[in-house]
Design an enzyme around this catalytic site. Structure first.
Site, PDB file in Angstrom:
ATOM      1  N   SER A 127      25.440 -54.260 -37.196  1.00 14.49           N
ATOM      2  CA  SER A 127      24.907 -55.555 -37.637  1.00 14.49           C
ATOM      3  C   SER A 127      24.237 -55.362 -38.983  1.00 14.49           C
ATOM      4  O   SER A 127      23.719 -54.286 -39.280  1.00 14.49           O
ATOM      5  CB  SER A 127      23.867 -56.071 -36.640  1.00 14.49           C
ATOM      6  OG  SER A 127      23.164 -57.160 -37.202  1.00 14.49           O
ATOM      7  N   TYR A 176      16.532 -54.511 -31.924  1.00 16.88           N
ATOM      8  CA  TYR A 176      17.951 -54.698 -32.249  1.00 16.88           C
ATOM      9  C   TYR A 176      18.290 -53.952 -33.539  1.00 16.88           C
ATOM     10  O   TYR A 176      19.276 -53.209 -33.590  1.00 16.88           O
ATOM     11  CB  TYR A 176      18.213 -56.198 -32.393  1.00 16.88           C
ATOM     12  CG  TYR A 176      19.638 -56.581 -32.710  1.00 16.88           C
ATOM     13  CD1 TYR A 176      20.637 -56.491 -31.744  1.00 16.88           C
ATOM     14  CD2 TYR A 176      19.988 -57.068 -33.975  1.00 16.88           C
ATOM     15  CE1 TYR A 176      21.939 -56.870 -32.039  1.00 16.88           C
ATOM     16  CE2 TYR A 176      21.285 -57.445 -34.269  1.00 16.88           C
ATOM     17  CZ  TYR A 176      22.263 -57.351 -33.296  1.00 16.88           C
ATOM     18  OH  TYR A 176      23.555 -57.729 -33.594  1.00 16.88           O
TER      19      TYR A 176
HETATM   20  P1  NAD Z   1      28.669 -62.482 -27.422  1.00 20.01           P
HETATM   21  O1  NAD Z   1      27.419 -62.613 -26.610  1.00 20.01           O
HETATM   22  O2  NAD Z   1      29.437 -63.690 -27.772  1.00 20.01           O
HETATM   23  O3  NAD Z   1      29.654 -61.440 -26.729  1.00 20.01           O
HETATM   24  C1  NAD Z   1      29.141 -60.255 -26.220  1.00 20.01           C
HETATM   25  C2  NAD Z   1      30.179 -59.548 -25.382  1.00 20.01           C
HETATM   26  O4  NAD Z   1      29.562 -58.348 -24.910  1.00 20.01           O
HETATM   27  C3  NAD Z   1      30.611 -60.327 -24.170  1.00 20.01           C
HETATM   28  O5  NAD Z   1      31.965 -60.044 -23.896  1.00 20.01           O
HETATM   29  C4  NAD Z   1      29.731 -59.762 -23.053  1.00 20.01           C
HETATM   30  O6  NAD Z   1      30.318 -59.834 -21.778  1.00 20.01           O
HETATM   31  C5  NAD Z   1      29.623 -58.314 -23.508  1.00 20.01           C
HETATM   32  N1  NAD Z   1      28.424 -57.682 -22.979  1.00 20.01           N
HETATM   33  C6  NAD Z   1      27.138 -57.945 -23.293  1.00 20.01           C
HETATM   34  N2  NAD Z   1      26.328 -57.182 -22.533  1.00 20.01           N
HETATM   35  C7  NAD Z   1      27.126 -56.423 -21.750  1.00 20.01           C
HETATM   36  C8  NAD Z   1      26.903 -55.438 -20.760  1.00 20.01           C
HETATM   37  N3  NAD Z   1      25.667 -55.076 -20.398  1.00 20.01           N
HETATM   38  N4  NAD Z   1      27.968 -54.874 -20.152  1.00 20.01           N
HETATM   39  C9  NAD Z   1      29.197 -55.234 -20.488  1.00 20.01           C
HETATM   40  N5  NAD Z   1      29.498 -56.137 -21.430  1.00 20.01           N
HETATM   41  C10 NAD Z   1      28.462 -56.733 -22.039  1.00 20.01           C
HETATM   42  O7  NAD Z   1      28.198 -61.692 -28.744  1.00 20.01           O
HETATM   43  P2  NAD Z   1      28.891 -61.474 -30.154  1.00 20.01           P
HETATM   44  O8  NAD Z   1      28.126 -62.245 -31.148  1.00 20.01           O
HETATM   45  O9  NAD Z   1      30.369 -61.639 -30.060  1.00 20.01           O
HETATM   46  O10 NAD Z   1      28.523 -59.924 -30.400  1.00 20.01           O
HETATM   47  C11 NAD Z   1      29.494 -58.885 -30.438  1.00 20.01           C
HETATM   48  C12 NAD Z   1      28.910 -57.750 -31.258  1.00 20.01           C
HETATM   49  O11 NAD Z   1      28.680 -58.190 -32.590  1.00 20.01           O
HETATM   50  C13 NAD Z   1      27.565 -57.247 -30.734  1.00 20.01           C
HETATM   51  O12 NAD Z   1      27.509 -55.851 -30.825  1.00 20.01           O
HETATM   52  C14 NAD Z   1      26.575 -57.878 -31.693  1.00 20.01           C
HETATM   53  O13 NAD Z   1      25.380 -57.126 -31.800  1.00 20.01           O
HETATM   54  C15 NAD Z   1      27.372 -57.857 -32.985  1.00 20.01           C
HETATM   55  N6  NAD Z   1      26.891 -58.795 -33.986  1.00 20.01           N
HETATM   56  C16 NAD Z   1      26.857 -60.135 -33.753  1.00 20.01           C
HETATM   57  C17 NAD Z   1      26.368 -60.987 -34.738  1.00 20.01           C
HETATM   58  C18 NAD Z   1      26.297 -62.470 -34.559  1.00 20.01           C
HETATM   59  O14 NAD Z   1      25.694 -63.156 -35.422  1.00 20.01           O
HETATM   60  N7  NAD Z   1      26.894 -63.040 -33.514  1.00 20.01           N
HETATM   61  C19 NAD Z   1      25.921 -60.466 -35.950  1.00 20.01           C
HETATM   62  C20 NAD Z   1      25.973 -59.088 -36.153  1.00 20.01           C
HETATM   63  C21 NAD Z   1      26.465 -58.278 -35.161  1.00 20.01           C
END
Ligand code: NAD
Length: 243
Positions: A134, A147
Protein backbone atom coordinates in the site's frame (compact mmCIF):
# COMPACT_ATOMS: atom_id res chain seq x y z
CA UNK A 1 2.17 -24.70 -20.76
CA UNK A 2 -0.18 -22.41 -18.81
CA UNK A 3 1.36 -21.10 -15.60
CA UNK A 4 -0.56 -21.62 -12.36
CA UNK A 5 -1.34 -18.80 -9.94
CA UNK A 6 -2.60 -18.84 -6.35
CA UNK A 7 -4.28 -15.51 -5.52
CA UNK A 8 -5.21 -14.69 -1.93
CA UNK A 9 -8.16 -12.44 -1.15
CA UNK A 10 -9.71 -13.17 -4.53
CA UNK A 11 -13.39 -13.37 -3.51
CA UNK A 12 -13.73 -9.61 -3.94
CA UNK A 13 -12.09 -6.24 -4.46
CA UNK A 14 -8.65 -6.02 -6.05
CA UNK A 15 -7.91 -9.76 -5.71
CA UNK A 16 -11.04 -10.74 -7.66
CA UNK A 17 -9.96 -8.47 -10.50
CA UNK A 18 -6.42 -9.87 -10.47
CA UNK A 19 -7.82 -13.42 -10.69
CA UNK A 20 -10.04 -12.46 -13.61
CA UNK A 21 -7.25 -10.67 -15.46
CA UNK A 22 -4.80 -13.56 -15.06
CA UNK A 23 -7.41 -16.08 -16.20
CA UNK A 24 -8.22 -13.94 -19.26
CA UNK A 25 -4.53 -13.94 -20.11
CA UNK A 26 -4.13 -17.69 -20.11
CA UNK A 27 -2.99 -18.34 -16.54
CA UNK A 28 -4.59 -21.13 -14.50
CA UNK A 29 -5.95 -19.68 -11.26
CA UNK A 30 -6.76 -20.96 -7.77
CA UNK A 31 -8.87 -18.60 -5.64
CA UNK A 32 -9.16 -18.10 -1.91
CA UNK A 33 -11.10 -15.69 0.29
CA UNK A 34 -13.39 -15.75 3.28
CA UNK A 35 -16.79 -15.47 1.66
CA UNK A 36 -17.57 -18.86 0.13
CA UNK A 37 -20.60 -17.91 -2.00
CA UNK A 38 -18.75 -14.97 -3.54
CA UNK A 39 -15.70 -17.13 -4.04
CA UNK A 40 -17.76 -19.72 -5.93
CA UNK A 41 -19.23 -17.00 -8.14
CA UNK A 42 -15.81 -15.49 -8.84
CA UNK A 43 -14.26 -18.92 -9.45
CA UNK A 44 -16.91 -19.54 -12.14
CA UNK A 45 -16.16 -16.21 -13.82
CA UNK A 46 -12.45 -17.08 -13.91
CA UNK A 47 -12.94 -20.75 -14.86
CA UNK A 48 -10.73 -21.39 -11.84
CA UNK A 49 -8.93 -24.68 -11.43
CA UNK A 50 -10.03 -24.59 -7.79
CA UNK A 51 -10.99 -22.46 -4.82
CA UNK A 52 -11.03 -22.73 -1.06
CA UNK A 53 -12.73 -20.49 1.49
CA UNK A 54 -11.25 -19.86 4.92
CA UNK A 55 -9.26 -17.66 7.23
CA UNK A 56 -5.63 -17.26 6.21
CA UNK A 57 -4.71 -16.28 9.77
CA UNK A 58 -5.33 -19.90 10.72
CA UNK A 59 -2.11 -21.85 10.06
CA UNK A 60 -4.00 -25.11 9.52
CA UNK A 61 -6.13 -23.51 6.82
CA UNK A 62 -3.09 -21.90 5.24
CA UNK A 63 -1.27 -25.22 4.88
CA UNK A 64 -4.38 -27.02 3.70
CA UNK A 65 -4.93 -24.29 1.10
CA UNK A 66 -1.38 -24.59 -0.16
CA UNK A 67 -1.57 -28.38 -0.41
CA UNK A 68 -4.94 -28.24 -2.20
CA UNK A 69 -3.73 -25.69 -4.75
CA UNK A 70 -0.58 -27.72 -5.33
CA UNK A 71 -2.60 -30.92 -5.76
CA UNK A 72 -4.84 -29.26 -8.34
CA UNK A 73 -2.04 -27.56 -10.25
CA UNK A 74 0.83 -29.97 -9.77
CA UNK A 75 2.90 -26.90 -8.97
CA UNK A 76 2.35 -23.26 -8.07
CA UNK A 77 4.28 -20.98 -10.42
CA UNK A 78 2.84 -17.65 -9.30
CA UNK A 79 1.91 -16.50 -5.83
CA UNK A 80 -0.10 -13.30 -5.45
CA UNK A 81 -0.20 -12.20 -1.80
CA UNK A 82 -3.17 -9.85 -2.00
CA UNK A 83 -5.36 -10.51 1.08
CA UNK A 84 -5.06 -7.78 3.63
CA UNK A 85 -6.91 -5.89 6.26
CA UNK A 86 -7.01 -2.23 7.34
CA UNK A 87 -7.62 -0.53 10.63
CA UNK A 88 -8.13 3.20 11.14
CA UNK A 89 -7.28 4.12 14.70
CA UNK A 90 -5.17 6.64 16.57
CA UNK A 91 -2.31 4.64 18.09
CA UNK A 92 -3.37 5.05 21.72
CA UNK A 93 -6.91 3.88 20.94
CA UNK A 94 -5.93 0.82 18.91
CA UNK A 95 -7.51 -2.35 20.19
CA UNK A 96 -4.66 -4.61 21.38
CA UNK A 97 -6.08 -7.63 19.54
CA UNK A 98 -5.71 -5.74 16.25
CA UNK A 99 -1.91 -5.65 16.59
CA UNK A 100 -1.52 -9.40 16.11
CA UNK A 101 -4.42 -9.60 13.66
CA UNK A 102 -3.05 -7.00 11.23
CA UNK A 103 0.57 -8.11 11.37
CA UNK A 104 -0.48 -11.73 10.96
CA UNK A 105 -2.65 -11.23 7.88
CA UNK A 106 -0.70 -8.44 6.16
CA UNK A 107 2.86 -9.60 6.80
CA UNK A 108 3.14 -13.07 8.34
CA UNK A 109 0.70 -14.73 5.92
CA UNK A 110 2.65 -13.52 2.83
CA UNK A 111 5.87 -14.71 4.49
CA UNK A 112 4.38 -18.11 5.32
CA UNK A 113 3.02 -18.61 1.80
CA UNK A 114 6.37 -17.61 0.26
CA UNK A 115 8.03 -20.12 2.60
CA UNK A 116 5.75 -22.87 1.30
CA UNK A 117 5.90 -21.85 -2.37
CA UNK A 118 9.58 -21.31 -3.13
CA UNK A 119 10.83 -24.91 -3.00
CA UNK A 120 8.86 -25.93 -6.09
CA UNK A 121 9.68 -22.65 -7.84
CA UNK A 122 13.39 -23.26 -7.22
CA UNK A 123 13.07 -26.82 -8.49
CA UNK A 124 11.31 -25.60 -11.64
CA UNK A 125 13.70 -22.68 -12.05
CA UNK A 126 10.75 -20.33 -12.57
CA UNK A 127 8.57 -18.35 -10.23
CA UNK A 128 6.76 -15.08 -9.70
CA UNK A 129 5.76 -13.62 -6.37
CA UNK A 130 3.74 -10.41 -6.31
CA UNK A 131 2.91 -8.86 -2.96
CA UNK A 132 0.21 -6.22 -2.66
CA UNK A 133 1.37 -3.50 -0.30
CA UNK A 134 0.00 0.00 0.00
CA UNK A 135 1.07 3.55 -0.49
CA UNK A 136 0.54 3.78 3.29
CA UNK A 137 3.61 1.56 3.67
CA UNK A 138 5.66 3.99 1.59
CA UNK A 139 4.67 7.40 2.90
CA UNK A 140 3.05 6.53 6.22
CA UNK A 141 -0.61 7.23 6.99
CA UNK A 142 -1.78 9.10 10.08
CA UNK A 143 -4.15 7.03 12.22
CA UNK A 144 -3.23 3.91 10.30
CA UNK A 145 0.19 3.23 11.84
CA UNK A 146 -0.49 -0.47 12.30
CA UNK A 147 -1.49 -0.89 8.67
CA UNK A 148 1.39 1.31 7.46
CA UNK A 149 3.90 -0.68 9.52
CA UNK A 150 2.60 -4.02 8.26
CA UNK A 151 2.73 -2.86 4.63
CA UNK A 152 6.20 -1.31 5.08
CA UNK A 153 7.35 -4.74 6.25
CA UNK A 154 6.48 -6.10 2.81
CA UNK A 155 9.14 -3.84 1.28
CA UNK A 156 11.86 -5.61 3.27
CA UNK A 157 10.39 -9.03 2.57
CA UNK A 158 10.20 -8.29 -1.17
CA UNK A 159 13.78 -6.99 -1.46
CA UNK A 160 15.34 -9.75 0.64
CA UNK A 161 13.50 -12.54 -1.16
CA UNK A 162 14.27 -11.01 -4.55
CA UNK A 163 17.97 -11.12 -3.71
CA UNK A 164 17.77 -14.63 -2.31
CA UNK A 165 15.81 -16.07 -5.23
CA UNK A 166 17.19 -14.15 -8.21
CA UNK A 167 19.57 -16.92 -9.30
CA UNK A 168 16.63 -19.34 -9.41
CA UNK A 169 14.73 -17.26 -11.99
CA UNK A 170 12.15 -16.27 -9.40
CA UNK A 171 11.11 -12.62 -9.26
CA UNK A 172 9.55 -10.96 -6.23
CA UNK A 173 7.86 -7.58 -6.49
CA UNK A 174 5.57 -5.31 -4.51
CA UNK A 175 2.69 -3.24 -5.88
CA UNK A 176 1.59 -0.29 -3.71
CA UNK A 177 -1.88 0.97 -4.62
CA UNK A 178 -3.29 4.33 -3.61
CA UNK A 179 -6.99 4.62 -2.73
CA UNK A 180 -9.17 2.01 -4.49
CA UNK A 181 -12.93 2.03 -3.87
CA UNK A 182 -13.44 -1.43 -2.36
CA UNK A 183 -15.26 -2.85 0.65
CA UNK A 184 -12.08 -2.43 2.68
CA UNK A 185 -12.11 1.36 2.52
CA UNK A 186 -15.67 2.38 1.58
CA UNK A 187 -16.88 2.43 5.23
CA UNK A 188 -14.21 5.02 6.04
CA UNK A 189 -15.97 7.42 3.73
CA UNK A 190 -19.60 6.39 4.28
CA UNK A 191 -19.16 6.45 8.09
CA UNK A 192 -17.65 9.93 7.90
CA UNK A 193 -14.21 8.99 9.25
CA UNK A 194 -12.59 10.44 6.15
CA UNK A 195 -13.91 13.01 3.72
CA UNK A 196 -13.78 11.90 0.08
CA UNK A 197 -13.31 15.40 -1.39
CA UNK A 198 -10.48 16.14 1.07
CA UNK A 199 -8.71 12.86 0.29
CA UNK A 200 -9.07 13.34 -3.48
CA UNK A 201 -7.64 16.82 -3.11
CA UNK A 202 -4.40 15.33 -1.78
CA UNK A 203 -3.97 13.13 -4.87
CA UNK A 204 -2.21 14.82 -7.82
CA UNK A 205 -4.49 13.07 -10.35
CA UNK A 206 -7.56 13.76 -8.12
CA UNK A 207 -9.00 10.29 -8.55
CA UNK A 208 -9.38 6.78 -7.22
CA UNK A 209 -7.28 3.95 -8.65
CA UNK A 210 -9.36 1.34 -10.50
CA UNK A 211 -8.82 -2.37 -9.66
CA UNK A 212 -8.17 -3.01 -13.38
CA UNK A 213 -5.07 -0.78 -13.23
CA UNK A 214 -3.61 -2.97 -10.49
CA UNK A 215 -4.55 -6.25 -12.15
CA UNK A 216 -2.93 -5.12 -15.42
CA UNK A 217 0.35 -4.42 -13.61
CA UNK A 218 0.20 -7.71 -11.69
CA UNK A 219 -0.50 -9.54 -14.94
CA UNK A 220 2.59 -7.96 -16.47
CA UNK A 221 4.78 -8.76 -13.45
CA UNK A 222 3.62 -12.39 -13.67
CA UNK A 223 4.54 -12.60 -17.34
CA UNK A 224 7.71 -13.76 -19.06
CA UNK A 225 8.32 -10.21 -20.33
CA UNK A 226 8.81 -8.95 -16.76
CA UNK A 227 11.62 -11.40 -15.97
CA UNK A 228 14.12 -8.57 -15.41
CA UNK A 229 12.00 -6.77 -12.82
CA UNK A 230 12.66 -8.00 -9.30
CA UNK A 231 12.84 -6.58 -5.80
CA UNK A 232 10.89 -3.53 -6.92
CA UNK A 233 8.32 -1.63 -4.97
CA UNK A 234 6.01 -0.06 -7.54
CA UNK A 235 3.66 2.74 -6.50
CA UNK A 236 0.35 2.76 -8.40
CA UNK A 237 -1.25 5.69 -6.67
CA UNK A 238 -2.19 8.50 -9.09
CA UNK A 239 0.77 10.47 -7.76
CA UNK A 240 -0.16 10.26 -4.05
CA UNK A 241 3.37 9.19 -3.05
CA UNK A 242 4.79 12.43 -4.48
CA UNK A 243 3.52 14.40 -1.49
P1 NAD B 1 -11.35 -6.13 0.06
O1 NAD B 1 -11.79 -6.04 1.49
O2 NAD B 1 -12.27 -5.69 -1.01
O3 NAD B 1 -10.87 -7.61 -0.27
C1 NAD B 1 -10.07 -8.28 0.65
C2 NAD B 1 -9.95 -9.74 0.28
O4 NAD B 1 -9.11 -10.34 1.27
C3 NAD B 1 -11.26 -10.48 0.30
O5 NAD B 1 -11.24 -11.48 -0.69
C4 NAD B 1 -11.27 -11.12 1.69
O6 NAD B 1 -12.02 -12.31 1.76
C5 NAD B 1 -9.79 -11.41 1.87
N1 NAD B 1 -9.43 -11.50 3.27
C6 NAD B 1 -9.41 -10.50 4.19
N2 NAD B 1 -9.08 -11.01 5.39
C7 NAD B 1 -8.87 -12.34 5.21
C8 NAD B 1 -8.50 -13.41 6.06
N3 NAD B 1 -8.29 -13.23 7.36
N4 NAD B 1 -8.40 -14.65 5.53
C9 NAD B 1 -8.62 -14.84 4.24
N5 NAD B 1 -8.95 -13.88 3.36
C10 NAD B 1 -9.08 -12.64 3.86
O7 NAD B 1 -9.98 -5.29 0.02
P2 NAD B 1 -9.13 -4.71 -1.19
O8 NAD B 1 -9.24 -3.24 -1.14
O9 NAD B 1 -9.42 -5.43 -2.46
O10 NAD B 1 -7.64 -5.06 -0.67
C11 NAD B 1 -6.79 -6.00 -1.32
C12 NAD B 1 -5.37 -5.64 -0.97
O11 NAD B 1 -5.06 -4.35 -1.47
C13 NAD B 1 -5.10 -5.59 0.54
O12 NAD B 1 -3.85 -6.15 0.82
C14 NAD B 1 -5.10 -4.10 0.83
O13 NAD B 1 -4.32 -3.78 1.96
C15 NAD B 1 -4.49 -3.56 -0.45
N6 NAD B 1 -4.76 -2.15 -0.68
C16 NAD B 1 -6.03 -1.68 -0.82
C17 NAD B 1 -6.24 -0.32 -1.02
C18 NAD B 1 -7.60 0.27 -1.17
O14 NAD B 1 -7.72 1.52 -1.18
N7 NAD B 1 -8.66 -0.52 -1.32
C19 NAD B 1 -5.15 0.55 -1.08
C20 NAD B 1 -3.86 0.03 -0.95
C21 NAD B 1 -3.70 -1.32 -0.75
Amino acid sequence: MARAALITGSSGGIGADIALKLSQNGFKVFLTGRNESRLIEQAKKCSAIGYMAGDLSDDNFLELLFRSAKDKFGQIDILINNAGSYVWSPVEKTDKSKIDEIFRLNLQVPYKLCRLAVSDMKFNKWGRIVNIGSISGIVGEANASLYSASKAGLIGLTKALALELAEHNITVNLVNPGWVKTEMVEPLFTDGILDEAEQMDMIPQRRWIEPCEISALVNYLASEDARGITGQSINLCAGLSLG
